[in-house]
Enzyme design. Structure first.
Site, mmCIF file in Angstrom:
data_model
loop_
_atom_site.group_PDB
_atom_site.id
_atom_site.type_symbol
_atom_site.label_atom_id
_atom_site.label_comp_id
_atom_site.label_asym_id
_atom_site.label_seq_id
_atom_site.Cartn_x
_atom_site.Cartn_y
_atom_site.Cartn_z
ATOM 1 N N HIS A 1 23.608 70.938 48.560
ATOM 2 C CA HIS A 1 24.815 71.714 48.217
ATOM 3 C C HIS A 1 25.359 72.428 49.445
ATOM 4 C CE1 HIS A 1 23.203 71.320 44.101
ATOM 5 N NE2 HIS A 1 24.464 71.507 43.691
ATOM 6 N N THR B 1 20.745 72.101 38.169
ATOM 7 C CA THR B 1 20.702 70.668 37.834
ATOM 8 C C THR B 1 19.360 70.055 38.232
ATOM 9 O OG1 THR B 1 23.077 70.570 38.242
ATOM 10 C CG2 THR B 1 21.897 68.469 38.162
ATOM 11 N N ASP C 1 37.363 89.423 37.238
ATOM 12 C CA ASP C 1 36.424 89.462 38.358
ATOM 13 C C ASP C 1 35.652 90.770 38.302
ATOM 14 O OD1 ASP C 1 38.185 91.359 39.218
ATOM 15 O OD2 ASP C 1 39.208 90.046 40.655
ATOM 16 N N GLY D 1 28.525 78.559 32.698
ATOM 17 C CA GLY D 1 28.226 77.527 33.695
ATOM 18 C C GLY D 1 27.342 78.034 34.814
ATOM 19 N N LYS E 1 26.106 78.337 48.349
ATOM 20 C CA LYS E 1 25.412 78.378 47.046
ATOM 21 C C LYS E 1 24.292 79.415 47.080
ATOM 22 C CE LYS E 1 23.167 75.498 43.534
ATOM 23 N NZ LYS E 1 23.820 76.246 42.445
ATOM 24 N N PHE F 1 28.204 70.295 34.155
ATOM 25 C CA PHE F 1 29.132 69.829 33.114
ATOM 26 C C PHE F 1 29.613 68.407 33.357
ATOM 27 C CE2 PHE F 1 29.472 74.422 32.408
ATOM 28 C CZ PHE F 1 29.350 74.451 31.023
HETATM 29 N N1 NDP Z 1 27.392 74.238 35.335
HETATM 30 C C1 NDP Z 1 28.070 73.589 36.297
HETATM 31 O O1 NDP Z 1 28.556 72.451 36.117
HETATM 32 C C2 NDP Z 1 28.263 74.283 37.610
HETATM 33 C C3 NDP Z 1 27.652 75.485 37.839
HETATM 34 N N2 NDP Z 1 27.917 76.190 38.972
HETATM 35 C C4 NDP Z 1 27.321 77.511 39.060
HETATM 36 O O2 NDP Z 1 28.344 78.453 38.781
HETATM 37 C C5 NDP Z 1 28.112 79.663 39.486
HETATM 38 C C6 NDP Z 1 29.354 80.038 40.286
HETATM 39 O O3 NDP Z 1 29.614 79.053 41.254
HETATM 40 P P1 NDP Z 1 30.838 79.248 42.264
HETATM 41 O O4 NDP Z 1 32.112 79.458 41.523
HETATM 42 O O5 NDP Z 1 30.725 78.126 43.224
HETATM 43 O O6 NDP Z 1 30.402 80.613 42.973
HETATM 44 P P2 NDP Z 1 31.327 81.654 43.775
HETATM 45 O O7 NDP Z 1 30.380 82.547 44.534
HETATM 46 O O8 NDP Z 1 32.400 80.934 44.511
HETATM 47 O O9 NDP Z 1 32.056 82.479 42.623
HETATM 48 C C7 NDP Z 1 31.411 83.420 41.807
HETATM 49 C C8 NDP Z 1 32.434 84.487 41.505
HETATM 50 O O10 NDP Z 1 31.944 85.353 40.511
HETATM 51 C C9 NDP Z 1 32.285 86.681 40.897
HETATM 52 N N3 NDP Z 1 31.410 87.606 40.221
HETATM 53 C C10 NDP Z 1 30.150 87.952 40.511
HETATM 54 N N4 NDP Z 1 29.678 88.838 39.601
HETATM 55 C C11 NDP Z 1 30.681 89.026 38.715
HETATM 56 C C12 NDP Z 1 30.813 89.822 37.556
HETATM 57 N N5 NDP Z 1 29.818 90.610 37.124
HETATM 58 N N6 NDP Z 1 31.975 89.773 36.865
HETATM 59 C C13 NDP Z 1 32.988 89.011 37.285
HETATM 60 N N7 NDP Z 1 32.933 88.240 38.395
HETATM 61 C C14 NDP Z 1 31.778 88.259 39.104
HETATM 62 C C15 NDP Z 1 32.146 86.670 42.408
HETATM 63 O O11 NDP Z 1 32.824 87.747 42.996
HETATM 64 P P3 NDP Z 1 32.330 88.275 44.445
HETATM 65 O O12 NDP Z 1 32.453 87.132 45.389
HETATM 66 O O13 NDP Z 1 33.280 89.399 44.693
HETATM 67 O O14 NDP Z 1 30.906 88.713 44.267
HETATM 68 C C16 NDP Z 1 32.790 85.339 42.743
HETATM 69 O O15 NDP Z 1 34.187 85.440 42.829
HETATM 70 C C17 NDP Z 1 26.846 79.403 40.313
HETATM 71 O O16 NDP Z 1 25.729 79.893 39.604
HETATM 72 C C18 NDP Z 1 26.771 77.885 40.405
HETATM 73 O O17 NDP Z 1 25.461 77.418 40.585
HETATM 74 C C19 NDP Z 1 28.757 75.716 39.921
HETATM 75 C C20 NDP Z 1 29.368 74.502 39.762
HETATM 76 C C21 NDP Z 1 29.162 73.681 38.601
HETATM 77 O O1 LIG Z 2 26.634 75.965 42.934
HETATM 78 C C1 LIG Z 2 27.162 74.834 42.838
HETATM 79 O O2 LIG Z 2 28.094 74.470 43.579
HETATM 80 C C2 LIG Z 2 26.649 73.933 41.790
HETATM 81 N N1 LIG Z 2 25.770 74.404 40.952
HETATM 82 C C3 LIG Z 2 25.220 73.739 39.826
HETATM 83 C C4 LIG Z 2 23.703 73.688 39.925
HETATM 84 O O3 LIG Z 2 23.098 74.676 40.381
HETATM 85 O O4 LIG Z 2 23.100 72.702 39.508
HETATM 86 C C5 LIG Z 2 25.878 72.418 39.529
HETATM 87 C C6 LIG Z 2 26.425 71.674 40.713
HETATM 88 O O5 LIG Z 2 25.404 70.981 41.323
HETATM 89 C C7 LIG Z 2 27.190 72.566 41.676
#
Ligand code: NDP
Ligand SMILES: O=C(O)C1=N[C@H](C(=O)O)C[C@H](O)C1
Length: 241
Positions: free
Chosen positions: A140, A151, A39, A81, A144, A109
């Site tokens: 969403h 997407t 993290d 991702g 977010k 994904f």
């Molecule tokens: N490709 C796909 O299928 C999908 C893509 N996504 C994308 O994935 C991303 C994350 O989504 P989600 O998990 O819901 O978001 P969250 O905000 O729940 O999680 C992001 C995490 O990353 C941490 N973080 C931020 N900067 C850093 C860093 N430099 N190094 C390490 N950790 C860091 C944050 O910490 P803190 O909170 O302390 O800042 C937080 O814990 C988004 O861009 C979303 O759009 C999401 C779902 C599916």
């Molecule tokens: O942030 C999310 O939750 C998601 N992000 C991705 C996006 O920006 O398209 C994929 C999914 O829809 C969930």
């Protein structure tokens, strides 16, 4: 989704938010070893990646490219991702080639969304000439950070690739919705709607783990997407029949 053949890779997770935690839980269920969970407190280095065969990065738009570069520097293939950083893809692609590394990215994904990209392009091809007007609505959860979703932008690109015009996108943020994308084609007396609804973010976690295993299985250096993973699954199935 079927996991590709090959050894089970040791995985490092970068970003322990909603997606990082969902992947960690699913990996534990599937017997996939997670050797590092990084993290904000942990810089991404060869040491902190702890001998991982592949890293999976789900953080935020401002952090994803730096984390991917750090994985390249450490010689660890990376699945990204995170959405909202695609303007930097050309420069990151140069970095991947310069490092002789491997990177796989996808805005989504899920198998369903990746199939929808092809359907959207085909629908645009057919409906454009019939005078239909396209609009995209993505919905969403309120936490977010980026809008429109990665997407939605990918679906809009698919519509353009099918010969359609620029598609207006409406982003809705409400409650806990994991991710819904509705592509609407409207004509004076009828409407066609293509909708993908993720019922649980485990669908993204599963796809990311399949992509990680695919990327770790000795690919040629370069930049890949989920379309490459799914295409090789289809080729494998065709070869077996
Ligand atoms: N490709 C796909 O299928 C999908 C893509 N996504 C994308 O994935 C991303 C994350 O989504 P989600 O998990 O819901 O978001 P969250 O905000 O729940 O999680 C992001 C995490 O990353 C941490 N973080 C931020 N900067 C850093 C860093 N430099 N190094 C390490 N950790 C860091 C944050 O910490 P803190 O909170 O302390 O800042 C937080 O814990 C988004 O861009 C979303 O759009 C999401 C779902 C599916
Ligand atoms: O942030 C999310 O939750 C998601 N992000 C991705 C996006 O920006 O398209 C994929 C999914 O829809 C969930």
């Amino acid at each position: 989704m079927t996991a590709p053949a090959g050894d089970v890779p040791r995985v490092a997770l970068i970003g322990m938010g909603r997606m990082g935690r969902t992947i960690a839980a699913l990996a534990a269920e599937r017997g996939i070893p997670v050797v590092a969970t990084l993290d904000h407190e942990h810089a991404v280095t060869a040491e902190s990646l702890a001998g991982a065969d592949v890293a999976i990065e789900f953080t935020e738009p401002g952090a994803a490219v730096g984390n991917a570069r750090a994985c390249l520097a450490a010689g660890v293939p990376v699945v990204v991702g995170t959405t909202g950083w695609l303007d930097a893809l050309p420069r990151l692609t140069d970095d991947v080639h310069a490092a002789g590394g491997r990177l796989l990215w996808a805005a989504n994904f899920s198998v369903g969304v990746n199939a929808m990209l092809a359907v959207a392009a085909a629908a645009a091809r057919v409906l454009r000439d019939a005078g239909f007007d396209a609009h995209l609505v993505e919905t969403h959860h309120t936490a977010k950070k980026d809008a429109p979703s990665g997407t939605a932008l990918a679906i809009a690109r698919a519509v353009r690739a099918g010969g359609g015009d620029e598609v207006p996108i409406t982003a809705v943020r409400v409650g806990h919705v994991p991710g819904t994308h509705a592509l609407v084609f409207d004509a004076p007396f009828e409407q066609v709607t293509l909708t993908h609804e993720a019922r649980d973010r485990r669908v993204f976690a599963e796809g990311a783990l399949v992509a990680a295993r695919w990327l770790a299985a000795g690919r040629t250096p370069g930049v890949y997407t989920m379309q490459d993973v799914l295409a090789s699954g289809r080729e494998g199935a065709e070869a077996r029949t």
